[in-house]
Motif scaffolding. Structure first.
Motif, PDB file in Angstrom:
ATOM      1  N   ASP A  11       0.820  -1.220   0.000  1.00 28.40           N
ATOM      2  CA  ASP A  11       0.000   0.000   0.000  1.00 28.40           C
ATOM      3  C   ASP A  11       0.849   1.262   0.000  1.00 28.40           C
ATOM      4  O   ASP A  11       0.410   2.326   0.447  1.00 28.40           O
ATOM      5  CB  ASP A  11      -0.960   0.000   1.194  1.00 28.40           C
ATOM      6  N   ARG A  12       2.087   1.118  -0.532  1.00 25.05           N
ATOM      7  CA  ARG A  12       2.996   2.270  -0.614  1.00 25.05           C
ATOM      8  C   ARG A  12       3.507   2.406  -2.049  1.00 25.05           C
ATOM      9  O   ARG A  12       4.687   2.144  -2.327  1.00 25.05           O
ATOM     10  CB  ARG A  12       4.163   2.090   0.354  1.00 25.05           C
ATOM     11  N   PRO A  13       2.651   2.813  -2.982  1.00 21.58           N
ATOM     12  CA  PRO A  13       3.088   2.950  -4.380  1.00 21.58           C
ATOM     13  C   PRO A  13       4.274   3.901  -4.506  1.00 21.58           C
ATOM     14  O   PRO A  13       4.386   4.882  -3.775  1.00 21.58           O
ATOM     15  CB  PRO A  13       1.845   3.525  -5.081  1.00 21.58           C
ATOM     16  N   HIS A  14       5.141   3.589  -5.457  1.00 21.20           N
ATOM     17  CA  HIS A  14       6.353   4.395  -5.632  1.00 21.20           C
ATOM     18  C   HIS A  14       6.019   5.793  -6.147  1.00 21.20           C
ATOM     19  O   HIS A  14       6.620   6.779  -5.710  1.00 21.20           O
ATOM     20  CB  HIS A  14       7.304   3.680  -6.593  1.00 21.20           C
ATOM     21  N   HIS A  15       5.075   5.875  -7.075  1.00 21.33           N
ATOM     22  CA  HIS A  15       4.686   7.164  -7.641  1.00 21.33           C
ATOM     23  C   HIS A  15       3.406   7.655  -6.975  1.00 21.33           C
ATOM     24  O   HIS A  15       2.491   6.879  -6.716  1.00 21.33           O
ATOM     25  CB  HIS A  15       4.502   7.056  -9.150  1.00 21.33           C
ATOM     26  N   SER A  16       3.354   8.963  -6.736  1.00 21.14           N
ATOM     27  CA  SER A  16       2.254   9.522  -5.955  1.00 21.14           C
ATOM     28  C   SER A  16       1.190  10.205  -6.800  1.00 21.14           C
ATOM     29  O   SER A  16       0.273  10.826  -6.249  1.00 21.14           O
ATOM     30  CB  SER A  16       2.803  10.527  -4.933  1.00 21.14           C
ATOM     31  N   GLY A  17       1.277  10.112  -8.132  1.00 21.99           N
ATOM     32  CA  GLY A  17       0.242  10.684  -8.975  1.00 21.99           C
ATOM     33  C   GLY A  17      -1.094  10.000  -8.753  1.00 21.99           C
ATOM     34  O   GLY A  17      -1.157   8.851  -8.303  1.00 21.99           O
ATOM     35  N   ALA A  18      -2.176  10.683  -9.081  1.00 17.76           N
ATOM     36  CA  ALA A  18      -3.516  10.158  -8.811  1.00 17.76           C
ATOM     37  C   ALA A  18      -3.756   8.817  -9.504  1.00 17.76           C
ATOM     38  O   ALA A  18      -4.299   7.885  -8.905  1.00 17.76           O
ATOM     39  CB  ALA A  18      -4.575  11.171  -9.245  1.00 17.76           C
ATOM     40  N   ALA A  19      -3.362   8.693 -10.782  1.00 20.51           N
ATOM     41  CA  ALA A  19      -3.582   7.449 -11.516  1.00 20.51           C
ATOM     42  C   ALA A  19      -2.767   6.311 -10.922  1.00 20.51           C
ATOM     43  O   ALA A  19      -3.252   5.178 -10.784  1.00 20.51           O
ATOM     44  CB  ALA A  19      -3.239   7.627 -12.995  1.00 20.51           C
ATOM     45  N   SER A  20      -1.512   6.580 -10.541  1.00 18.10           N
ATOM     46  CA  SER A  20      -0.653   5.554  -9.952  1.00 18.10           C
ATOM     47  C   SER A  20      -1.172   5.116  -8.585  1.00 18.10           C
ATOM     48  O   SER A  20      -1.208   3.912  -8.274  1.00 18.10           O
ATOM     49  CB  SER A  20       0.778   6.069  -9.816  1.00 18.10           C
TER      50      SER A  20
END
Length: 359
Positions: free
Chosen positions: A135-144
């Motif tokens: 639950d810690r995606p590398h990229h913080s953009g909305a789609a990612s």
């Protein structure tokens, strides 16, 4: 890299008992910028694999060079073959007991290999197991944030026995994998649902697959809105629908269960309520009522989005999820109707043939 080189040895556990051998099999295409993180994470695992093999899928960058520098063995493809074909080739290059498939853009958690191995060791009746994105995606953009947290949430909610497989972080007994011919790289030449198809074929023949969501890894992919919708529709939903129409794919797994079907109905309910307000005397608050029901049905996922990504990206994620339910359910629903219609016509035709033969 010392950590990875150390992973090539050691087949005895602390009690002196022989352990199953594990080979990490990783297809990679133009992944030189990813390998230091993905291979580095493998080298820091609490259970080191016995072998790490990379399939360089005719990359145009330094993927092969970087992989060798990091201690992996590299098999080079002459032409771009796709990840399914690459994994199949890697399976023939090792005699390890277990194959661990990891995508080049996945950074596994330290305990991921150990958790997956524990499933297969403790359950001899289980043929394969797989984990989830964390639950810690590398990229913080909305789609990612939306795409990766959706994947994480769906896998987390469906722990246990299932009828699918996932190659992003999945372990399978090598003899079972070879028995089923691996991935169908002819039907799925590029990244698609070749892993889902393999899982469906395996479980149709009585093999057991366990989803172990505590085995996790971070996804390094940066999603764009266009890329997300293209992948969802053309790489997943449409191929899935073709297999459903051919009666080759089970329905009701992971993101196709009963609650997901209810959420899809509510998503269309919002559209229907809005249309009625335009053509009839139905009050506009009815749209809000159905919308509230939709939000309530998806509350656990939306709360996860809020906790991890903040209010603005959560609102965007809620909209993306609603659109996802619209297009995914439309594609899969049409496939189910087509399959049902085909079976009805086959039944009618068969009944007519029997009636004629009895005259």
């Amino acid at each position: 890299m010392p950590e990875i080189e150390a992973a090539q040895s050691g087949e005895i556990d602390r009690q002196g008992v022989a352990c199953p051998t594990i080979a990490v099999c990783m297809p990679a295409y133009n992944a030189e910028h990813l390998l230091s993180r993905s291979l580095g994470a493998i080298g820091k695992s609490t259970r080191l694999p016995d072998e790490i093999i990379i399939f360089d899928d005719a990359s145009t960058d330094r993927t092969a060079v970087v992989a060798v520098e990091l201690g992996a063995r590299v098999i080079k493809g002459e032409a771009n073959a796709g990840p399914g074909a690459g994994r199949n080739l890697l399976a023939t290059e090792t005699d390890a007991d277990f194959l661990l498939f990891v995508d080049a853009d996945v950074v596994i958690d330290p305990g991921a290999i150990e958790r997956l191995e524990a499933v297969l060791v403790s359950r001899p009746d289980v043929a394969a197991t797989f984990g989830a994105y964390n639950d810690r995606p590398h990229h913080s953009g909305a789609a990612s944030m939306y795409a990766n947290l959706r994947h994480h949430f769906i896998h987390r909610q469906n722990a246990g026995e299932c009828r699918t497989f996932w190659s992003g972080l999945g372990m399978i007994r090598r003899d079972v994998f070879c028995h089923f011919g691996g991935y169908d790289s002819h039907r799925f030449a590029g990244p698609s649902i070749e892993d889902v198809d393999l899982g469906a074929r395996m479980t149709a023949q009585g093999q057991k697959i366990i989803l172990e969501p505590r085995a996790q890894g971070a996804h390094l992919k940066k999603w764009t809105l266009k890329g997300l919708w293209r992948s969802d529709i053309f790489d997943r939903a449409l191929p899935w629908a073709r297999l459903i129409r051919a009666d080759m794919m089970p329905v009701g797994q992971l993101n196709g269960g009963g609650m997901e079907q209810l959420r899809a109905l509510l998503a269309y309910g919002i559209l229907g309520a809005f249309a009625l307000t335009l053509i009839s005397a139905v009050p506009f608050w009815s749209v809000g009522l159905v919308g509230a029901a939709y939000v309530l049905a998806n509350a656990p996922f939306f709360m996860l989005l809020l906790d991890r990504s903040g209010i603005r990206r959560t609102l965007i994620g809620m909209f993306l999820h609603w659109v996802y339910h619209l297009y995914a359910s439309a594609i899969i629903g049409s496939a189910l109707i087509a399959r049902l219609s085909s079976k009805i016509w086959q039944s009618i035709f068969s009944s007519k043939q029997k009636s004629r033969s009895s005259l």
